[in-house]
Design an enzyme around this catalytic site. Sequence first.
Site, mmCIF file in Angstrom:
data_model
loop_
_atom_site.group_PDB
_atom_site.id
_atom_site.type_symbol
_atom_site.label_atom_id
_atom_site.label_comp_id
_atom_site.label_asym_id
_atom_site.label_seq_id
_atom_site.Cartn_x
_atom_site.Cartn_y
_atom_site.Cartn_z
ATOM 1 N N GLY A 1 0.090 -0.842 0.041
ATOM 2 C CA GLY A 1 -0.500 -0.301 0.042
ATOM 3 C C GLY A 1 0.954 1.225 0.151
ATOM 4 O O GLY A 1 0.256 2.326 -0.195
ATOM 5 N N GLU B 1 1.714 1.924 -3.765
ATOM 6 C CA GLU B 1 0.678 2.394 -4.392
ATOM 7 C C GLU B 1 0.193 3.903 -3.941
ATOM 8 O O GLU B 1 -0.169 4.081 -4.480
ATOM 9 C CB GLU B 1 -0.660 1.412 -3.926
ATOM 10 C CG GLU B 1 -0.391 -0.532 -4.121
ATOM 11 C CD GLU B 1 -1.758 -0.949 -4.016
ATOM 12 O OE1 GLU B 1 -1.401 -1.283 -3.007
ATOM 13 O OE2 GLU B 1 -2.204 -1.720 -4.584
ATOM 14 N N GLU C 1 3.049 -8.337 -2.019
ATOM 15 C CA GLU C 1 1.438 -8.607 -1.360
ATOM 16 C C GLU C 1 1.976 -10.542 -1.899
ATOM 17 O O GLU C 1 1.274 -11.075 -1.395
ATOM 18 C CB GLU C 1 0.343 -8.471 -1.984
ATOM 19 C CG GLU C 1 0.470 -6.894 -1.331
ATOM 20 C CD GLU C 1 0.995 -6.140 -1.872
ATOM 21 O OE1 GLU C 1 1.844 -6.325 -3.226
ATOM 22 O OE2 GLU C 1 0.086 -4.449 -1.861
HETATM 23 N N1 CAA Z 1 1.360 -3.622 8.800
HETATM 24 C C1 CAA Z 1 1.359 -4.129 9.960
HETATM 25 N N2 CAA Z 1 2.507 -3.206 10.955
HETATM 26 C C2 CAA Z 1 3.978 -3.692 10.129
HETATM 27 C C3 CAA Z 1 3.600 -3.744 8.689
HETATM 28 C C4 CAA Z 1 2.644 -3.465 7.815
HETATM 29 N N3 CAA Z 1 2.779 -3.883 6.506
HETATM 30 N N4 CAA Z 1 4.993 -3.464 8.240
HETATM 31 C C5 CAA Z 1 5.854 -3.144 9.298
HETATM 32 N N5 CAA Z 1 5.267 -3.472 10.484
HETATM 33 C C6 CAA Z 1 4.938 -3.343 11.961
HETATM 34 C C7 CAA Z 1 5.998 -4.841 12.153
HETATM 35 O O1 CAA Z 1 4.983 -5.835 13.085
HETATM 36 C C8 CAA Z 1 6.996 -3.377 13.177
HETATM 37 O O2 CAA Z 1 6.267 -3.970 15.038
HETATM 38 P P1 CAA Z 1 6.908 -4.297 15.815
HETATM 39 O O3 CAA Z 1 8.112 -3.936 16.656
HETATM 40 O O4 CAA Z 1 5.282 -4.352 17.140
HETATM 41 O O5 CAA Z 1 6.949 -6.233 16.209
HETATM 42 C C9 CAA Z 1 7.712 -3.167 13.140
HETATM 43 O O6 CAA Z 1 6.508 -2.647 11.964
HETATM 44 C C10 CAA Z 1 8.697 -2.436 12.536
HETATM 45 O O7 CAA Z 1 8.994 -3.645 11.634
HETATM 46 P P2 CAA Z 1 9.595 -4.694 11.620
HETATM 47 O O8 CAA Z 1 10.477 -5.202 12.859
HETATM 48 O O9 CAA Z 1 9.732 -6.246 10.542
HETATM 49 O O10 CAA Z 1 11.216 -4.358 10.668
HETATM 50 P P3 CAA Z 1 12.018 -4.610 9.701
HETATM 51 O O11 CAA Z 1 13.416 -3.717 9.379
HETATM 52 O O12 CAA Z 1 13.004 -6.227 10.007
HETATM 53 O O13 CAA Z 1 11.517 -4.902 8.286
HETATM 54 C C11 CAA Z 1 10.849 -4.424 6.354
HETATM 55 C C12 CAA Z 1 11.148 -4.255 8.235
HETATM 56 C C13 CAA Z 1 11.382 -5.495 5.862
HETATM 57 C C14 CAA Z 1 9.053 -3.297 5.855
HETATM 58 C C15 CAA Z 1 9.361 -5.625 7.369
HETATM 59 O O14 CAA Z 1 8.809 -5.041 8.063
HETATM 60 C C16 CAA Z 1 7.885 -6.009 6.166
HETATM 61 O O15 CAA Z 1 8.733 -7.438 5.100
HETATM 62 N N6 CAA Z 1 6.719 -5.224 6.479
HETATM 63 C C17 CAA Z 1 5.272 -5.815 5.355
HETATM 64 C C18 CAA Z 1 5.665 -5.347 3.845
HETATM 65 C C19 CAA Z 1 4.598 -5.801 3.485
HETATM 66 O O16 CAA Z 1 4.004 -6.823 3.166
HETATM 67 N N7 CAA Z 1 3.741 -4.819 2.844
HETATM 68 C C20 CAA Z 1 2.869 -5.011 2.371
HETATM 69 C C21 CAA Z 1 0.647 -5.244 3.312
HETATM 70 S S1 CAA Z 1 -0.084 -5.385 2.043
HETATM 71 C C22 CAA Z 1 -0.827 -4.428 1.294
HETATM 72 O O17 CAA Z 1 0.432 -3.335 1.237
HETATM 73 C C23 CAA Z 1 -2.495 -5.366 0.383
HETATM 74 C C24 CAA Z 1 -2.395 -3.501 -0.346
HETATM 75 O O18 CAA Z 1 -2.210 -3.817 -1.418
HETATM 76 C C25 CAA Z 1 -3.801 -2.677 -0.117
#
Ligand code: CAA
Length: 265
Positions: free
Chosen positions: A115, A118, A138
């Site tokens: 997102g 996006e 995703e």
């Molecule tokens: N949603 C909710 N929480 C999130 C998040 C997300 N998309 N991305 C990061 N966070 C949170 C983590 O859960 C973590 O929280 P806690 O400290 O409470 O555990 C905090 O943010 C810090 O994140 P990380 O510890 O994971 O940080 P990192 O440096 O190890 O990794 C990252 C960074 C690679 C960006 C990793 O956080 C990650 O992969 N995040 C998810 C990315 C993702 O998959 N995004 C797509 C979401 S789906 C979507 O967007 C659908 C759509 O099109 C509408």
Amino acid sequence: MGHEYNHIKLNTENTLWTLTINRPKALNALNGEVLDEMGQFLRQISEMEFEHCRGLIITGEGPKAFVAGADIKELNSLDEAGARVFAQKGQRVFQELNLLKVPVIAAVNGFALGGGCELALACDFIYATSSAKFGLPETSLGLIPGFGGTVRMARAIGIRATRELVFSGEMISAEEGMRLGLVRRVFETSEEMMVEAKKKMEMIFTRGPLAVASAKNTVNRVYDMDIDEALKYEASSFSKLFQSDDVREGTQAFIESRKPVFKGN
Ligand code: CAA
């Protein structure tokens, strides 16, 4: 502003607004509340006169992320109907952003994933720091992009590169984003990026406000039309501007070798 916001920060310098997504502990992930607040704010500025709003920069709070996507914790609890409502909400807010009459720059200062990518795509153009990462991850969650990513990424970088990015869910660097045409400029620091984004806006603000609004609307609208319809739309936008004083002022100033004073009417 007459509104209290919990998850977005707003700043205004003259007519330039900056919206900062402010959930740094969750890497600025977009939950329903953030989207609602963004929607409310966009509706507010869409009603403003040019003297109060000429442009918007969107960025993320903290050193790590622009926006790391939709909030995965919120997605986890959704059923099919809930997921449709969530996707439609995100799409609606991003479409409002896309249709805002003033230019919008995404200043991407870290992860712009799902997102978040996006959101950047719904802005008019993207500046990024050299450490920024873009991606539509995703499929790694068993999902596909739902806030316009499959639609706008293909329009931004072409369908073939989009397939590779969306199927693999892999991230790309800002440099790679620039090669693909997704990113316009890359900066070493986010401070430098913000300075340059503001400078670009100030430059655009010297142009006719109605002309910039019409240029934005026309470029965005004609993109999805067939050529005959598109050219007709362009001629109509072009000619409508001739109702404005700004066209007289801009052309007259050129003839008199002076700077134009545009009034936005
Ligand atoms: N949603 C909710 N929480 C999130 C998040 C997300 N998309 N991305 C990061 N966070 C949170 C983590 O859960 C973590 O929280 P806690 O400290 O409470 O555990 C905090 O943010 C810090 O994140 P990380 O510890 O994971 O940080 P990192 O440096 O190890 O990794 C990252 C960074 C690679 C960006 C990793 O956080 C990650 O992969 N995040 C998810 C990315 C993702 O998959 N995004 C797509 C979401 S789906 C979507 O967007 C659908 C759509 O099109 C509408």
